[in-house]
Write an enzyme that holds these catalytic residues in place. Structure first.
Site, short mmCIF file in Angstrom:
data_model
loop_
_atom_site.label_atom_id
_atom_site.label_comp_id
_atom_site.label_asym_id
_atom_site.label_seq_id
_atom_site.Cartn_x
_atom_site.Cartn_y
_atom_site.Cartn_z
N SER A 58 -2.82 61.67 64.54
CA SER A 58 -1.45 61.47 64.07
C SER A 58 -0.74 62.80 63.96
O SER A 58 -1.36 63.86 64.09
CB SER A 58 -1.48 60.79 62.70
N LYS A 59 0.55 62.72 63.69
CA LYS A 59 1.36 63.93 63.57
C LYS A 59 0.74 64.93 62.60
O LYS A 59 0.83 66.12 62.77
CB LYS A 59 2.75 63.54 63.05
N ARG A 60 0.10 64.38 61.56
CA ARG A 60 -0.46 65.25 60.52
C ARG A 60 -1.50 66.22 61.08
O ARG A 60 -1.70 67.31 60.54
CB ARG A 60 -1.07 64.40 59.41
N GLY A 104 -1.28 67.94 63.52
CA GLY A 104 -0.60 69.14 64.00
C GLY A 104 -0.71 69.35 65.50
O GLY A 104 -0.06 70.22 66.04
#
Ligand code: GLU
Length: 486
Positions: free
Chosen positions: A257-259, A261
Site C-alpha cells: 500500500s501507499k504506506r 512508500g
C-alpha cells in the site's frame, strides 16, 4: 493451433499514480502480446467519474513511455477499434445497446428502486465491504410498468439478471475452473443512473468488441469473473483467456500500500531507482524463467516470457532485492547517463572545485541507489573533525596510532615535494618509499587514507583521493592527522 492474432490490453483507470500492481499487469499484457507478435492496446477506463484524478491520464502515458511498454493502439493511436476511452465509447451508445440486448434476452432488467428502498435491503459483507443484496424487486415489473416509468423519465439502472438456481463456471489460467453458485451472486448494475456503464459491464463489452484475446489483471477481479462469464455466455461470445495475478505484498505479507512508500512507479523513480531495473524486478513479481536467471532487458523478457510460468502464490515486494538489482543496472549503465543522474546527489555535498566526474566514477560500481551517493563521498569535501582515532588501528595491516603517526610524518615531506598529483604518479612515489623501507603497502596507505578521509570505508584509495582533492588539501589533511595523533 488457432491463428487468431494475440491482442492484449492495458486498461487503467485514471485515478492517480501508477501502482506497482498496475504496472505489472501492463507489463505482462505487453509481454504476452509481443512474445507472440501480437498487439498491445491501451484503453482508458474512466467510467467512474467520482474517482477520476486530474493529471492521472498523463501519468499513464508517461509511465508507459518511460518503461518502454509501447502500445500499438490507444486513444493517441487509432487501430480501428476506437474510441479507446470509455467515456467516449459511452457516447456512441454502445453500452446501452448491448444492455438492451440483454434485457431482450431476459438476462438483464431495468431497476427503478430509489435510494431509500435500496437502503432498506438486506446487506452482506463481501470482502470487507458492506453491500446490499438486491431482491429482484423490479424484475417483477410488467412491460407496461417499465414503459410507463421510462416515459415518465424515472431514473433507472440496468441490472444483470442472475438466476437463483444453478451455478456458473469460468476458467482462469492460474486458478483453473472456478464454479460459483448463482444464488451467491448479486444482480450487479451494468448501467448506472448517470448513463455510464459500470466497470463490470464495460470490461466485457469492450474486451469483446476490441477483439481482446488475453486479459491480465489483479485477482481482486476473480470473484466477479463468473458474472462476466455469464455475460459472455448470454451474448454467445467467447471469453478471453483470463490470467488473474496474485496479490503483491510487502515484506510483512500485507497488501502493498501507499504506506510502504514504494507502492508506485513514480515513488520508486523518485527514490533513485532506475526504470529498467524496476521493470526487470516487476517482471519477476509472479513470473520466473526456467532457469534462475534474474537480469533481463525488456527485449529479453519479450523473448523469454511464457505466461504459463506465472505463479499464483503471493508475490513479495522485496525492496532489498530491488536495490541489489538496481545496483547491477547502475554498474552496467553508460557513464554519461549515470553521471547525469548522479550529479545532483554529488552536488548535495560537494561544493569545492573538484573533478565531479572523477568522484562519480569512484561510486558507480558501489551504490545500489542514487541517494547512497552523498554519504559515500562527503569526505571529499571535508574530513569529519571528530573521526574516531581507533580507525588508524588495523590488525592485518599491522598499524596503530603510533605507527600511523610515524608514517604520516615520514610521507609528509615526500608528498610536499611531489608535483605530479595524478593517482599513478603518487602511487609510484609512495611505492618507492615502501620499497626502501621494506614495509607493506597497506602499512602506509591505511594511515594515509584514514587521515585523508576520516572514514573506515571510502570508494577510492589514498592516492586516488589525493588526486581528487589536490595537493594543497592533501598536505593540509595529513598535517591535521599528525596533530590529532600527536
Ligand atoms: N480499470 C481496471 C483497473 O484499473 C482494469 C481492470 C482490468 O484490467 O480489467 O483496475
Amino acid at each position: 493451433m488457432s491463428t487468431t492474432k494475440i491482442r492484449t490490453r492495458y486498461a487503467p483507470s485514471p485515478t492517480g499514480k501508477m501502482h506497482v500492481g498496475n504496472l505489472r499487469s501492463a507489463l505482462y499484457e505487453f509481454l504476452i502480446a509481443k512474445h507472440e507478435g501480437g498487439d498491445f492496446m491501451l484503453r482508458i477506463e474512466d467510467t467512474d467519474q467520482e474517482r477520476f484524478v486530474e493529471g492521472a491520464t498523463e501519468i499513464i502515458y508517461r509511465t508507459l513511455d518511460e518503461t518502454g511498454l509501447k502500445h500499438d493502439e490507444g486513444p493517441d493511436k487509432d487501430g480501428g477499434f476506437g474510441p479507446y476511452v470509455q467515456s467516449e465509447r459511452m457516447k456512441t451508445g454502445i453500452y446501452l445497446k448491448y444492455a438492451k440486448e440483454l434485457i431482450d434476452k431476459g438476462e438483464a432488467y431495468y431497476c427503478f428502486c430509489d435510494k431509500e428502498r435500496l437502503a432498506s435491503l438486506k446487506t452482506e459483507v463481501v470482502e470487507g465491504k458492506e453491500i446490499s443484496i438486491y431482491d429482484k424487486h423490479c424484475l417483477g415489473l410488467s412491460k407496461e410498468e417499465v414503459e410507463a416509468n421510462l416515459a415518465a423519465g424515472k431514473p433507472y439502472v440496468i441490472r444483470q439478471n442472475i438466476p437463483n438456481e444453478g451455478s456458473t463456471t469460468f476458467h482462469d489460467e492460474l486458478y483453473g475452473d472456478i464454479t460459483v453458485e448463482n444464488a451467491d451472486m448479486d444482480d450487479m448494475i451494468l448501467i448506472k443512473s448517470d448513463g455510464y456503464p459500470t466497470y463490470n459491464f464495460a470490461n466485457v463489452v469492450d474486451d469483446h468488441t476490441m477483439n481482446i484475446t488475453h486479459v491480465v489483471r489483479g485477482n481482486e477481479y476473480l470473484s466477479s469473473s463468473p458474472k462476466y462469464q455469464r455475460l459472455y455466455d448470454a451474448f454467445g461470445w467467447q471469453s478471453p483467456v483470463y490470467i488473474h495475478l496474485p496479490l503483491i505484498t510487502d515484506e510483512n505479507h500485507k497488501k502493498l500500500s501507499k504506506r510502504s512508500g514504494h507502492s508506485s512507479f513514480e515513488d520508486l523513480i523518485e527514490q533513485g531507482f532506475v526504470t529498467e531495473a524496476v521493470v526487470n524486478y516487476i517482471a519477476l513479481l509472479g513470473w520466473s524463467p526456467e532457469d534462475n536467471r534474474e537480469i533481463f532487458t525488456l527485449d529479453e523478457l519479450i523473448k523469454e516470457f511464457d505466461y504459463h510460468r506465472i505463479s499464483k502464490s503471493p508475490a513479495v515486494f522485496d525492496i532489498a532485492k530491488l536495490k541489489w538489482m538496481n545496483g547491477e543496472y547502475i554498474k552496467a549503465m553508460d557513464f554519461d547517463k549515470f553521471y547525469e543522474r548522479a550529479l545532483p546527489y554529488i552536488q548535495k555535498v560537494i561544493t569545492g572545485p573538484m573533478d565531479l566526474k572523477h568522484i562519480a566514477m569512484t561510486v558507480k560500481s558501489r551504490i545500489e541507489v542514487f541517494p547512497d551517493i552523498p554519504e559515500m563521498i562527503d569526505f571529499f569535501e571535508a574530513v569529519p573533525e571528530d573521526y574516531d582515532l581507533s580507525m588508524y588501528t588495523h590488525k592485518k595491516m599491522k598499524t596503530d596510532a603510533q605507527t600511523s603517526l610515524e608514517v604520516l610524518k615520514d610521507t609528509l615531506p615526500i608528498l610536499e615535494a611531489q608535483e605530479d598529483y595524478t593517482n599513478d604518479a603518487l602511487y609510484a612515489t609512495l611505492s618507492k618509499y615502501v620499497e626502501e623501507k621494506g614495509i607493506k603497502t597497506g602499512f602506509v596507505m591505511w594511515p594515509l587514507r584514514t587521515a585523508l578521509s576520516g572514514k573506515a570505508v571510502t570508494p577510492a584509495g589514498a592516492t586516488e583521493i589525493m588526486e581528487i582533492i589536490g595537493k594543497e588539501e592533501t598536505i593540509e589533511r595529513i598535517k591535521a592527522g599528525i596533530t590529532r595523533l600527536s
